[in-house]
Structure formats: C-alpha cells, structure tokens
Design a protein around this motif. Structure first.
Motif, PDB file in Angstrom:
ATOM      1  N   SER A 135       0.962  -1.274   0.064  1.00 59.02           N
ATOM      2  CA  SER A 135       0.024   0.076  -0.062  1.00 59.02           C
ATOM      3  C   SER A 135       0.934   1.380   0.133  1.00 59.02           C
ATOM      4  CB  SER A 135      -1.011  -0.064   1.212  1.00 59.02           C
ATOM      5  OG  SER A 135      -1.693  -1.089   1.565  1.00 59.02           O
ATOM      6  N   ASN A 136       0.538   2.229  -0.961  1.00 57.30           N
ATOM      7  CA  ASN A 136       1.216   3.266  -1.027  1.00 57.30           C
ATOM      8  C   ASN A 136       0.791   4.706  -0.379  1.00 57.30           C
ATOM      9  OD1 ASN A 136       3.546   3.138  -2.957  1.00 57.30           O
ATOM     10  ND2 ASN A 136       2.096   2.652  -4.617  1.00 57.30           N
ATOM     11  N   PRO A 137       1.794   5.515   0.258  1.00 59.30           N
ATOM     12  CA  PRO A 137       3.206   5.626  -0.181  1.00 59.30           C
ATOM     13  C   PRO A 137       3.876   4.912   0.917  1.00 59.30           C
ATOM     14  CG  PRO A 137       2.372   7.628   1.148  1.00 59.30           C
ATOM     15  CD  PRO A 137       0.978   6.778   0.921  1.00 59.30           C
ATOM     16  N   VAL A 138       4.742   3.997   0.223  1.00 60.53           N
ATOM     17  CA  VAL A 138       5.505   2.799   0.978  1.00 60.53           C
ATOM     18  C   VAL A 138       6.327   3.506   1.819  1.00 60.53           C
ATOM     19  CG1 VAL A 138       7.082   0.866   0.806  1.00 60.53           C
ATOM     20  CG2 VAL A 138       5.053   0.659  -0.376  1.00 60.53           C
ATOM     21  N   ASN A 139       6.801   4.481   1.600  1.00 65.68           N
ATOM     22  CA  ASN A 139       8.122   5.353   2.219  1.00 65.68           C
ATOM     23  C   ASN A 139       7.430   5.653   3.575  1.00 65.68           C
ATOM     24  OD1 ASN A 139       9.642   5.075   0.041  1.00 65.68           O
ATOM     25  ND2 ASN A 139       9.485   7.347  -0.479  1.00 65.68           N
ATOM     26  N   SER A 140       5.923   6.174   3.784  1.00 63.26           N
ATOM     27  CA  SER A 140       5.454   6.117   4.912  1.00 63.26           C
ATOM     28  C   SER A 140       4.696   5.085   5.455  1.00 63.26           C
ATOM     29  CB  SER A 140       4.409   7.486   4.486  1.00 63.26           C
ATOM     30  OG  SER A 140       5.238   8.529   4.172  1.00 63.26           O
ATOM     31  N   THR A 141       4.094   4.367   4.767  1.00 65.19           N
ATOM     32  CA  THR A 141       3.087   3.220   5.301  1.00 65.19           C
ATOM     33  C   THR A 141       4.018   2.068   6.272  1.00 65.19           C
ATOM     34  OG1 THR A 141       3.135   1.974   3.291  1.00 65.19           O
ATOM     35  CG2 THR A 141       1.442   3.676   3.687  1.00 65.19           C
ATOM     36  N   VAL A 142       5.294   1.943   5.522  1.00 57.11           N
ATOM     37  CA  VAL A 142       6.084   0.793   6.438  1.00 57.11           C
ATOM     38  C   VAL A 142       6.366   1.469   7.887  1.00 57.11           C
ATOM     39  CG1 VAL A 142       8.222  -0.074   6.398  1.00 57.11           C
ATOM     40  CG2 VAL A 142       6.981  -0.178   4.501  1.00 57.11           C
ATOM     41  N   PRO A 143       6.904   2.692   7.799  1.00 56.12           N
ATOM     42  CA  PRO A 143       6.893   3.158   9.397  1.00 56.12           C
ATOM     43  C   PRO A 143       5.773   3.266  10.191  1.00 56.12           C
ATOM     44  CG  PRO A 143       8.015   4.819   7.835  1.00 56.12           C
ATOM     45  CD  PRO A 143       7.340   3.671   6.758  1.00 56.12           C
ATOM     46  N   ILE A 144       4.544   3.353   9.663  1.00 53.18           N
ATOM     47  CA  ILE A 144       3.236   3.222  10.229  1.00 53.18           C
ATOM     48  C   ILE A 144       3.076   1.919  10.752  1.00 53.18           C
ATOM     49  CG2 ILE A 144       0.843   3.290   9.874  1.00 53.18           C
ATOM     50  CD1 ILE A 144       0.930   5.704   8.086  1.00 53.18           C
ATOM     51  N   VAL A 145       3.246   0.925   9.750  1.00 56.51           N
ATOM     52  CA  VAL A 145       3.167  -0.454  10.207  1.00 56.51           C
ATOM     53  C   VAL A 145       4.348  -0.547  11.490  1.00 56.51           C
ATOM     54  CG1 VAL A 145       3.566  -2.908   9.817  1.00 56.51           C
ATOM     55  CG2 VAL A 145       2.365  -1.251   8.334  1.00 56.51           C
ATOM     56  N   ALA A 146       5.483  -0.153  11.425  1.00 60.04           N
ATOM     57  CA  ALA A 146       6.327  -0.449  12.723  1.00 60.04           C
ATOM     58  C   ALA A 146       5.682   0.155  13.706  1.00 60.04           C
ATOM     59  CB  ALA A 146       7.776   0.116  11.930  1.00 60.04           C
ATOM     60  N   GLU A 147       5.530   1.173  14.031  1.00 56.32           N
ATOM     61  CA  GLU A 147       5.221   2.220  14.915  1.00 56.32           C
ATOM     62  C   GLU A 147       3.748   1.253  15.539  1.00 56.32           C
ATOM     63  OE1 GLU A 147       6.872   4.860  16.507  1.00 56.32           O
ATOM     64  OE2 GLU A 147       8.243   3.835  15.366  1.00 56.32           O
ATOM     65  N   THR A 148       3.001   1.102  14.684  1.00 52.72           N
ATOM     66  CA  THR A 148       1.678   0.404  15.083  1.00 52.72           C
ATOM     67  C   THR A 148       2.127  -1.138  15.816  1.00 52.72           C
ATOM     68  OG1 THR A 148       0.569   1.079  13.361  1.00 52.72           O
ATOM     69  CG2 THR A 148      -0.485  -0.819  14.280  1.00 52.72           C
ATOM     70  N   LEU A 149       3.064  -1.715  15.427  1.00 53.31           N
ATOM     71  CA  LEU A 149       3.364  -2.967  15.900  1.00 53.31           C
ATOM     72  C   LEU A 149       4.332  -2.900  17.468  1.00 53.31           C
ATOM     73  CD1 LEU A 149       4.499  -4.996  12.786  1.00 53.31           C
ATOM     74  CD2 LEU A 149       2.284  -5.313  14.247  1.00 53.31           C
ATOM     75  N   LYS A 150       5.017  -1.643  17.308  1.00 52.13           N
ATOM     76  CA  LYS A 150       5.795  -1.650  18.699  1.00 52.13           C
ATOM     77  C   LYS A 150       4.799  -1.150  19.780  1.00 52.13           C
ATOM     78  CE  LYS A 150       9.827   0.877  16.231  1.00 52.13           C
ATOM     79  NZ  LYS A 150      10.422   2.073  16.162  1.00 52.13           N
ATOM     80  N   LYS A 151       3.810  -0.344  19.561  1.00 51.29           N
ATOM     81  CA  LYS A 151       2.793  -0.067  20.252  1.00 51.29           C
ATOM     82  C   LYS A 151       2.300  -1.422  20.963  1.00 51.29           C
ATOM     83  CE  LYS A 151       1.156   4.685  19.377  1.00 51.29           C
ATOM     84  NZ  LYS A 151       0.088   5.458  19.522  1.00 51.29           N
ATOM     85  N   LYS A 152       2.111  -2.422  20.158  1.00 51.99           N
ATOM     86  CA  LYS A 152       1.480  -3.804  20.582  1.00 51.99           C
ATOM     87  C   LYS A 152       2.677  -4.624  21.023  1.00 51.99           C
ATOM     88  CE  LYS A 152      -2.600  -4.190  17.935  1.00 51.99           C
ATOM     89  NZ  LYS A 152      -3.578  -4.423  18.994  1.00 51.99           N
TER      90      LYS A 152
END
Length: 333
Positions: A135-152
């Motif tokens: 899912s684009n923009p990958v440059n930003s969505t990958v950090p979003i996934v990382a931070e979401t998983l960190k919270k969990k």
C-alpha cells in the motif's frame, strides 16, 4: 494430453506448508496477486480478505488444481482475525489507487488509516508473520506499520518489508529496451525508497556504466516515474496493478524461499535499515538476504558514481520527510 500436461505443470514435490494472507484481495492488485500466489507451490493455505468480494475471488481461484486451499473472508464474523490467524506471510495491497495528477504521497491521508488498522489486526492475530507492505506511499506506510506493531509490543524489524520490487522489474525492462537485450537477463540494483526521486537505480553497477549521459538520465527518470505512464494510459481508471501484482508475488516468493531454508536468497526491499540511520533515515531500500527468521543481512549500497551519490543525497532528504510523516501519523493518536 492437455489435461495431463497441465496437471504435471502444477504438480510439486513436498514443500513446507505456508499460510499466506492477502489483505485487500478484491482490488486491482489483490486479485492478480491472489492468482499468482495460488500458482505458487510454496503456498498451501491462502487466505483472502477484503471489505467485500474476497469470498468470490477465493471460490474462483479454488477451482485451479494446485496444492493449496483458498479461503475468502470479509469483516463479518471476525473475518479479519480468522484470515490472519497464525499466518506466515501477510501481504497488504489494500488502499486506494493513484489517479492522474496524484503522487504516492497524495494517497497518504486515506491509506495511512487503512494500513494502521490492518497492522493492528496483524499484530494481534499473527504477531510472528512476515509483513509485506504494498500500500502506497510505501515510504510512509512501512513506518506506520512499524510504529503500530511497536505499540503492541510485537515489532520485529527483521520481518517487516516495503515491497519495492516493481522498481527493479521496471529497471530491468526499461534498460533492456534501451540496449535491445533480453529483459529476463538484466538486473539493476535499485536503492532508496519507492516514490519518485527516492528511487535510485544504480546504472554504474551494470555492464552499461558507460551509457551516454543523455540516455542514462532519461532512463533513470523513466524508472523513477514509470508509474505515471500507467496512470496516464489508464486515463483515470487506476494505476499499476498487474505489474505490481507480479512484483508482489515475486518478492513474496523470495520471502517464502528464505523461510524454507534456501541459501543466498537476496532481494531488494524497503526495511528498517542500519545503513543511514545515523543520518535520520530509519528505513531504506537495498538488497537484503532472506532466511528462516526474515532478514538475516542488510547489504550496503556499494560503489556508486558521483552522479548517483548526488541522487542518493536527494533521496535521503525526501525519505526523512516521508518517514517522519508516517511516525507523526501514529504519534498523534
């Protein structure tokens, strides 16, 4: 005779039973991606999820005689959790496509929320999965996934990937057109990110490093903005879906090969990278070695020309902004 040949083509030796989930399987990328993974003998359990349509796609694919079962899920009856349960690999092509005049960053406001919510579900139901973000923009969505998983509390930097394979595919095709060669024999190392000037094809590392300046600059620009060709050609009806599906399936196969213990599986991907972290670039695309636990090695960029050095510096500046944008989206929650 035809039936016998067809069945032989689909027959396989015994392989590890991998569970693969596609989130957004009913879309323009999701449907062809689902077909390609149904044809991959490494996939024995294929789960398809979307807000609507996934059960129909699953029923259609289930008639293909390969050694995998296909299941379709919608939000009803906890379908998202069921689709993700204990998955080995999760691909996320969900989101809206680009339209004429839109950049990948224009998609951010819509796709960021979609990706965040899917990442939350993956963190709960498949905390050990390899997650492949399309899912684009990958440059930003990958950090979003990382931070979401960190919270969990389940973030594993070795198992999160931004799929940039389309840039490599385009680079191979486009350079073959310039040189009049077989594209299947070409390889161009593409580093940086997955949007515009953050895409840096390293032509100096190919056998065409003496290419004249005008041709080289035109080729680099076409690789960086190749997606615009498709958006324009589709006249507002979508963006690159079929080529992106092939790219996603190709990278997923590499991840599965690594999981299966194959040696020297190397593919480029946008990952949590040590290469330029000291400069504030937390994520960067470069070749990575894949293994049973995801990324086993992040490879450096290698020797590059002075021109590519300049392109890389510009790419890093934009990447920092893209990454910060992703982090900020999660921080404001």
């Amino acid at each position: 005779m035809f039936t016998r040949i067809a069945r032989r083509a689909f027959s396989t030796s015994k392989v590890n039973p991998y569970k693969v989930t596609i989130l957004g399987a009913g879309g323009g990328i999701g449907q062809p991606l689902s077909l390609l993974l149904k044809l991959n003998h490494k996939v024995t359990d294929l789960r398809l999820y979307d807000l609507k349509g996934a059960p129909g796609v699953a029923a259609d694919l289930s008639h293909i005689p390969t050694n995998s079962k296909v299941s379709g899920f919608t939000p009803d009856n906890e379908g998202l959790s069921k689709a993700l349960k204990d998955a080995d690999v999760v691909l996320i092509p969900a989101g809206v496509p680009r339209k004429p005049g839109m950049t990948r960053d224009d998609l951010f406001s819509i796709n960021a929320s979609i990706v965040r919510d899917l990442a939350k579900a993956a963190g709960d139901a498949a905390p050990n999965a390899n997650i492949l973000v399309i899912s684009n923009p990958v440059n930003s969505t990958v950090p979003i996934v990382a931070e979401t998983l960190k919270k969990k509390g389940v973030y594993n930097p070795h198992k999160l990937f931004g799929v940039t394979t389309l840039d490599s595919i385009r680079a191979a095709r486009f350079i073959s057109e310039v040189e009049g060669t077989d594209p299947t024999t070409e390889h161009v190392n593409v580093v940086g990110g997955h949007s515009g000037i953050t895409i840096v094809p390293l032509i100096s590392q190919t056998k065409y490093k003496t290419m004249d300046k005008t041709t080289r600059e035109a080729l680099i620009h076409r690789i960086q903005f190749g997606g615009d060709e498709v958006v324009k050609a589709k006249d507002g009806a979508g963006s690159a879906t079929l080529s992106m599906a092939q790219a996603g399936a190709t990278f997923a196969n590499a991840v599965l090969s690594g999981l299966g213990g194959e040696r020297d599986v190397i593919a480029s991907s946008y990952v949590d990278s040590p290469l330029y972290k000291s400069e504030g670039v937390e994520f960067f695309a470069s070749p990575v070695t894949l293994g049973p636990d995801g990324i086993s090695k992040v490879h450096p960029v290698g020797d590059i020309s002075s021109e590519e050095e300049q392109l890389l510096e510009k790419a890093k500046e934009t990447l920092k902004k893209n990454i910060t944008k992703g982090f900020a989206f999660i921080d404001k929650e």
